[in-house]
Write an enzyme that holds these catalytic residues in place. Structure first.
Site, PDB file in Angstrom:
ATOM      1  N   ILE A 137     -14.749   6.684  10.903  1.00 55.13           N
ATOM      2  CA  ILE A 137     -14.910   6.762   9.445  1.00 55.13           C
ATOM      3  C   ILE A 137     -15.081   8.230   9.052  1.00 55.13           C
ATOM      4  O   ILE A 137     -15.913   8.937   9.611  1.00 55.13           O
ATOM      5  CB  ILE A 137     -16.155   5.949   8.982  1.00 55.13           C
ATOM      6  CG1 ILE A 137     -16.097   4.510   9.508  1.00 55.13           C
ATOM      7  CG2 ILE A 137     -16.320   6.005   7.473  1.00 55.13           C
ATOM      8  CD1 ILE A 137     -15.096   3.607   8.860  1.00 55.13           C
ATOM      9  N   ARG A 139     -37.423  -0.605  17.786  1.00 50.55           N
ATOM     10  CA  ARG A 139     -38.679   0.126  17.986  1.00 50.55           C
ATOM     11  C   ARG A 139     -39.078   0.787  16.673  1.00 50.55           C
ATOM     12  O   ARG A 139     -38.333   0.756  15.706  1.00 50.55           O
ATOM     13  CB  ARG A 139     -38.467   1.222  19.023  1.00 50.55           C
ATOM     14  CG  ARG A 139     -37.263   2.080  18.658  1.00 50.55           C
ATOM     15  CD  ARG A 139     -37.131   3.327  19.482  1.00 50.55           C
ATOM     16  NE  ARG A 139     -35.804   3.883  19.450  1.00 50.55           N
ATOM     17  CZ  ARG A 139     -35.292   4.658  18.507  1.00 50.55           C
ATOM     18  NH1 ARG A 139     -36.027   4.966  17.451  1.00 50.55           N
ATOM     19  NH2 ARG A 139     -34.063   5.116  18.561  1.00 50.55           N
ATOM     20  N   GLY A 163     -28.366   8.416  21.523  1.00 51.01           N
ATOM     21  CA  GLY A 163     -28.425   9.877  21.446  1.00 51.01           C
ATOM     22  C   GLY A 163     -27.050  10.534  21.411  1.00 51.01           C
ATOM     23  O   GLY A 163     -26.909  11.689  21.788  1.00 51.01           O
ATOM     24  N   GLU A 190     -14.198   1.848  17.717  1.00 49.25           N
ATOM     25  CA  GLU A 190     -14.327   1.637  16.273  1.00 49.25           C
ATOM     26  C   GLU A 190     -13.383   2.582  15.548  1.00 49.25           C
ATOM     27  O   GLU A 190     -13.068   3.658  16.067  1.00 49.25           O
ATOM     28  CB  GLU A 190     -15.757   1.982  15.801  1.00 49.25           C
ATOM     29  CG  GLU A 190     -16.796   0.949  16.141  1.00 49.25           C
ATOM     30  CD  GLU A 190     -18.196   1.357  15.683  1.00 49.25           C
ATOM     31  OE1 GLU A 190     -18.366   2.481  15.181  1.00 49.25           O
ATOM     32  OE2 GLU A 190     -19.100   0.536  15.843  1.00 49.25           O
ATOM     33  N   VAL A 216     -38.768   7.686  14.579  1.00 49.99           N
ATOM     34  CA  VAL A 216     -39.374   8.970  14.207  1.00 49.99           C
ATOM     35  C   VAL A 216     -39.573   9.032  12.687  1.00 49.99           C
ATOM     36  O   VAL A 216     -40.613   9.472  12.196  1.00 49.99           O
ATOM     37  CB  VAL A 216     -38.460  10.142  14.656  1.00 49.99           C
ATOM     38  CG1 VAL A 216     -39.018  11.479  14.185  1.00 49.99           C
ATOM     39  CG2 VAL A 216     -38.276  10.144  16.175  1.00 49.99           C
ATOM     40  N   LYS A 269     -30.884  13.633  13.908  1.00 50.59           N
ATOM     41  CA  LYS A 269     -31.328  13.677  12.516  1.00 50.59           C
ATOM     42  C   LYS A 269     -32.230  14.882  12.288  1.00 50.59           C
ATOM     43  O   LYS A 269     -33.072  15.196  13.127  1.00 50.59           O
ATOM     44  CB  LYS A 269     -32.074  12.383  12.177  1.00 50.59           C
ATOM     45  CG  LYS A 269     -31.162  11.153  12.282  1.00 50.59           C
ATOM     46  CD  LYS A 269     -31.941   9.856  12.342  1.00 50.59           C
ATOM     47  CE  LYS A 269     -30.974   8.694  12.581  1.00 50.59           C
ATOM     48  NZ  LYS A 269     -31.679   7.457  12.950  1.00 50.59           N
ATOM     49  N   ASN A 323     -32.063  -0.356  16.185  1.00 54.13           N
ATOM     50  CA  ASN A 323     -33.068   0.338  16.991  1.00 54.13           C
ATOM     51  C   ASN A 323     -34.300  -0.559  17.049  1.00 54.13           C
ATOM     52  O   ASN A 323     -34.954  -0.788  16.041  1.00 54.13           O
ATOM     53  CB  ASN A 323     -33.417   1.697  16.391  1.00 54.13           C
ATOM     54  CG  ASN A 323     -32.262   2.677  16.527  1.00 54.13           C
ATOM     55  OD1 ASN A 323     -31.914   3.367  15.586  1.00 54.13           O
ATOM     56  ND2 ASN A 323     -31.637   2.722  17.690  1.00 54.13           N
ATOM     57  N   ARG A 350     -37.923  17.246  10.233  1.00 58.16           N
ATOM     58  CA  ARG A 350     -38.369  17.307  11.629  1.00 58.16           C
ATOM     59  C   ARG A 350     -38.515  18.774  12.018  1.00 58.16           C
ATOM     60  O   ARG A 350     -37.529  19.519  11.993  1.00 58.16           O
ATOM     61  CB  ARG A 350     -37.345  16.657  12.553  1.00 58.16           C
ATOM     62  CG  ARG A 350     -37.157  15.188  12.286  1.00 58.16           C
ATOM     63  CD  ARG A 350     -36.328  14.581  13.397  1.00 58.16           C
ATOM     64  NE  ARG A 350     -35.962  13.206  13.076  1.00 58.16           N
ATOM     65  CZ  ARG A 350     -35.483  12.342  13.953  1.00 58.16           C
ATOM     66  NH1 ARG A 350     -35.290  12.720  15.206  1.00 58.16           N
ATOM     67  NH2 ARG A 350     -35.171  11.120  13.593  1.00 58.16           N
ATOM     68  N   LYS A 366     -17.039   4.381  21.946  1.00 58.08           N
ATOM     69  CA  LYS A 366     -18.508   4.404  22.012  1.00 58.08           C
ATOM     70  C   LYS A 366     -19.010   3.626  23.219  1.00 58.08           C
ATOM     71  O   LYS A 366     -18.485   2.561  23.533  1.00 58.08           O
ATOM     72  CB  LYS A 366     -19.106   3.798  20.735  1.00 58.08           C
ATOM     73  CG  LYS A 366     -18.807   4.612  19.492  1.00 58.08           C
ATOM     74  CD  LYS A 366     -19.233   3.885  18.236  1.00 58.08           C
ATOM     75  CE  LYS A 366     -20.655   4.176  17.858  1.00 58.08           C
ATOM     76  NZ  LYS A 366     -20.973   3.658  16.489  1.00 58.08           N
TER      77      LYS A 366
END
Ligand code: ADP
Length: 447
Positions: free
Chosen positions: A203, A292, A164, A200, A295, A237, A290, A338, A158
């Protein structure tokens, strides 16, 4: 309290912030790019200032232009929304040096949680479980192989600056590791200007569960319980809900406490989200913060009755939180879909264009957060979100029924949207039984 606030964003979140400000008696200054010149919500702002051409890099992402607009607009604070400059600690710092309030965490706290590898260190310091993995950035191929053998294949590489889903690669064995590391690194460098990669354990079939936090500048940090965002496609998402179905009460409590502990350790305030993955045995692991508004914040608003955007503005103005943890009692079940301008039948091809007609759903327990209207053209330059359909009902079963009814009522003529996909997902037995993991939708679409 602030008298006038600039919104450094566009689309539904710009409208969401304008609405909160108007209810609070705060004047608003909207900014827009040339592509958004005709956006209907601009009329609801007290002033609207053009910050450049369509390309985000030449408009919404231009710190100098946003700050100039704030000065021309004579505002006391900036709300960054999500995306664009919202998690740019340099921008938060520039706001501070220009004596403009930033409606979000301090640049220091944002930087601490923004780098994913250092956020992992913070989490460990706060005693929050992390996915087993590397202690830091991977320095060499030998390093990668040594660590991967220790934690066990398959592993996930990662990007520390990631977001994103970019700069992520799975490696199943020794042989696949070196090329995966090189690819992830190159992708991260191109996307974020930072090639740093950490590792990582991968999973298998996890659920994505995240905790909404809210803190003030006086040392209070609360949580607003969790959201389940396991219904995703390619790390994007699609559907979010609160509470998370099938989460054991003890796990829920431990996760929420862990999120608060982590944010306190980071010196974080304002609204934020601590993301976790939950494995099939019910163990949870921190993945990222995150810094902030997100959404999917409305589902938490519906179950807790707390307006998160107003809360962000109030704590940014220095107000103390007016609630205590014991007062935040979740009620019922909320789901958000969404609605994107994409064609699910054509591999999710973006479908910008003119909306000929739009009929928004309504009725008991239905909320439609959208900046779109008939005659509005969805521009091709930004994300394809047309609106968010949110429902709130006493039980999950009723919420699913209301969502299906509302999706059938929603009509967006002229462009293709993800409405048909949502209807299909809601009808799946796996959704009904809350058996959806983060890769479920992709497997189902492939089949
Ligand atoms: P980004 O910031 O790029 O979105 P995240 O760290 O939030 O990256 O991870 C995005 C998604 O990838 C998660 O929601 C989850 O579905 C999946 N994911 C992340 N870490 C792991 C892991 N260790 N094992 C399996 N899946 C993971």
């Amino acid at each position: 309290m602030f008298k006038r606030v600039l919104i450094a964003n566009r689309g539904e979140i710009a409208l969401r912030v304008i609405r909160a400000c108007r209810e609070m008696g705060i004047e608003t200054v909207a900014i827009y790019s040339e592509a958004d010149r005709d956006a209907p919500y601009l009329h609801l702002a007290d002033e609207a200032i053009c910050v450049g051409p369509a390309r985000a890099a030449d408009s919404y992402l231009r710190i100098d232009r946003v700050i100039s607009a704030a000065e021309i607009g004579n505002v006391q604070a900036i709300h960054p929304g999500y995306g664009f400059l919202s998690e740019n600690s340099h921008f938060a710092e520039v706001c501070r040096s220009c004596d403009i309030g930033f409606i979000g965490p301090t640049p220091e706290a944002m930087a601490r949680v923004g780098d994913k590898n250092s956020a992992r260190s913070l989490a460990r310091e706060a005693g929050v479980p992390c996915v087993p993995g590397s202690d830091g950035i991977i320095a060499s191929e030998d390093d990668a192989i040594r660590i991967a053998r220790q934690i066990g294949f398959p592993v996930l590489l990662k990007a520390t600056a990631g977001g994103g889903g970019k700069g992520m690669r799975v490696a199943a064995n020794d042989l696949a590791l070196a090329p995966a590391w090189q690819q992830a690194s190159a992708e991260a460098l191109a996307a974020f200007g930072n090639a740093g990669i950490y590792m990582e354990r991968f999973i298998d079939r996890p659920r994505h569960v995240e905790v909404q936090v809210l803190g003030d500048t006086h040392g209070t940090m609360l949580h607003l319980w969790e959201r389940d965002c396991s219904t995703q496609r390619r790390h994007q998402k699609l559907i979010e809900e609160s509470p998370s179905p099938r989460l054991a009460p003890a796990t829920r409590a431990a996760m929420c406490e862990a999120a608060v502990r982590l944010c306190k350790t980071a010196g974080y305030h304002s609204a934020g989200t601590v993301e976790f993955i939950v494995d099939q045995e019910g163990n949870f692991y921190f993945i990222e913060v995150n810094a902030r508004i997100q959404v999917e914040h409305p589902v938490s608003e519906m179950v807790t009755g707390i307006d998160l955007v107003k809360a962000q503005i109030r704590v940014a103005a220095g107000e103390k939180l007016w609630i205590e943890q014991k007062d935040i009692v979740p009620r019922g079940h909320a789901i958000e879909c969404r609605i994107n301008a994409e064609d699910p039948a054509a591999n999710f091809r973006p479908c910008p264009g003119r909306i000929e007609q739009i009929i928004a759903p309504g009725g008991f327990g239905v909320r439609w957060d959208s900046h779109a209207a008939a005659g509005y053209s969805v521009p091709p330059h930004y994300d394809s979100l047309v609106g968010k359909l949110i429902v709130h009902q006493p039980t999950r079963k009723e919420a699913i029924e209301t969502m299906s009814r509302a999706l059938k009522e929603l009509r967006v003529a002229g462009i293709k949207t993800t409405v048909p996909l949502h209807l299909e997902i809601l009808a799946l037995a796996a959704f009904d039984n809350a058996e959806i993991d983060t890769k479920y939708v992709e497997r189902w679409l492939a089949g």
